[in-house]
Design an enzyme around this catalytic site. Sequence first.
Site, PDB file in Angstrom:
ATOM      1  N   GLN A  85     -65.271  65.526 -64.892  1.00  0.00           N
ATOM      2  CA  GLN A  85     -65.344  64.084 -65.138  1.00  0.00           C
ATOM      3  C   GLN A  85     -65.633  63.801 -66.615  1.00  0.00           C
ATOM      4  O   GLN A  85     -66.630  64.279 -67.157  1.00  0.00           O
ATOM      5  CB  GLN A  85     -66.428  63.434 -64.277  1.00  0.00           C
ATOM      6  CG  GLN A  85     -66.551  61.939 -64.510  1.00  0.00           C
ATOM      7  CD  GLN A  85     -67.523  61.262 -63.566  1.00  0.00           C
ATOM      8  OE1 GLN A  85     -67.506  60.056 -63.396  1.00  0.00           O
ATOM      9  NE2 GLN A  85     -68.382  62.039 -62.920  1.00  0.00           N
ATOM     10  N   CYS A 167     -58.849  65.269 -62.482  1.00  0.00           N
ATOM     11  CA  CYS A 167     -60.247  65.632 -62.718  1.00  0.00           C
ATOM     12  C   CYS A 167     -61.094  65.416 -61.471  1.00  0.00           C
ATOM     13  O   CYS A 167     -60.744  64.643 -60.577  1.00  0.00           O
ATOM     14  CB  CYS A 167     -60.828  64.847 -63.893  1.00  0.00           C
ATOM     15  SG  CYS A 167     -60.866  63.054 -63.665  1.00  0.00           S
ATOM     16  N   CYS A 168     -62.211  66.126 -61.434  1.00  0.00           N
ATOM     17  CA  CYS A 168     -63.237  65.946 -60.407  1.00  0.00           C
ATOM     18  C   CYS A 168     -64.584  66.119 -61.100  1.00  0.00           C
ATOM     19  O   CYS A 168     -64.641  66.149 -62.333  1.00  0.00           O
ATOM     20  CB  CYS A 168     -63.053  66.934 -59.256  1.00  0.00           C
ATOM     21  SG  CYS A 168     -63.167  68.672 -59.712  1.00  0.00           S
ATOM     22  N   GLY A 169     -65.652  66.216 -60.345  1.00  0.00           N
ATOM     23  CA  GLY A 169     -66.980  66.251 -60.951  1.00  0.00           C
ATOM     24  C   GLY A 169     -67.145  67.318 -62.013  1.00  0.00           C
ATOM     25  O   GLY A 169     -67.584  67.050 -63.131  1.00  0.00           O
TER      26      GLY A 169
END
Length: 238
Positions: A85, A167-169
């Site tokens: 992120q 995207c992710c965390g």
Amino acid sequence: MTSKVGEYEDVPEDESRLTEENVSVPEEEVEDEDEEEDDDDDHIYINEETESGREKVLVSHAPQERIVPPLNFCPVERYLYRSGQPSPVNFPFLLNLKLKTIIWLSNEEPQDTLLEFCDTHRINLQFAAINPDAGEDDNPWDGLTEHSIINVLQTIVTQENYPLLVCCGMGRHRTGTVIGCLRRIMGWNLASVSEEYRRFTGSRGGRILVELLIEAFDTNLVKIDKNKAPSWLLTALE
């Protein structure tokens, strides 16, 4: 006799004066060299790949702002990127990518700063809920479902959404799942897919369930329109 003695006495004085003058010349040259070295200290050099090889390139000024990529940022294919992120410190970097789409892999919304950034710069922020039917007691960071993976890949195989960031965390497992399934579509063997996935998982290593999901994913479920697909994907499918 006195005058002759005086003449002889003047000779060493002249020689001494000439010697002092001769000594002073290299001292001035040394000072000039020191000044040149000081001037070089004001310059910044970087190593850059050129057509003739790797060369040392002079940069007149240091960057006026910090250019910091997001966590686990990496190009995947031309104009396709992956990362964790993004935070405000990464926004100047993202602006250079001229992103058109950001895919966010989570049931939860990203940080408000990212929402504002996308709104300000007219970037399409696509929420890819990893489990649309999840309840309040379910973990919002669980793995992706097949349905959510297909939806994300349909966006990725369409050129009009580029440049694009997935995207992710942390940019590890959920992003790695999507990219792994994309590699399957591109015809990569499972060993190469697993190696790329594990490259971003850190010291904890990969998750066997993620690798099994990638292996079992039915690539035929993703519909590819060759008139709208990115050129690198068409090349991989040949």
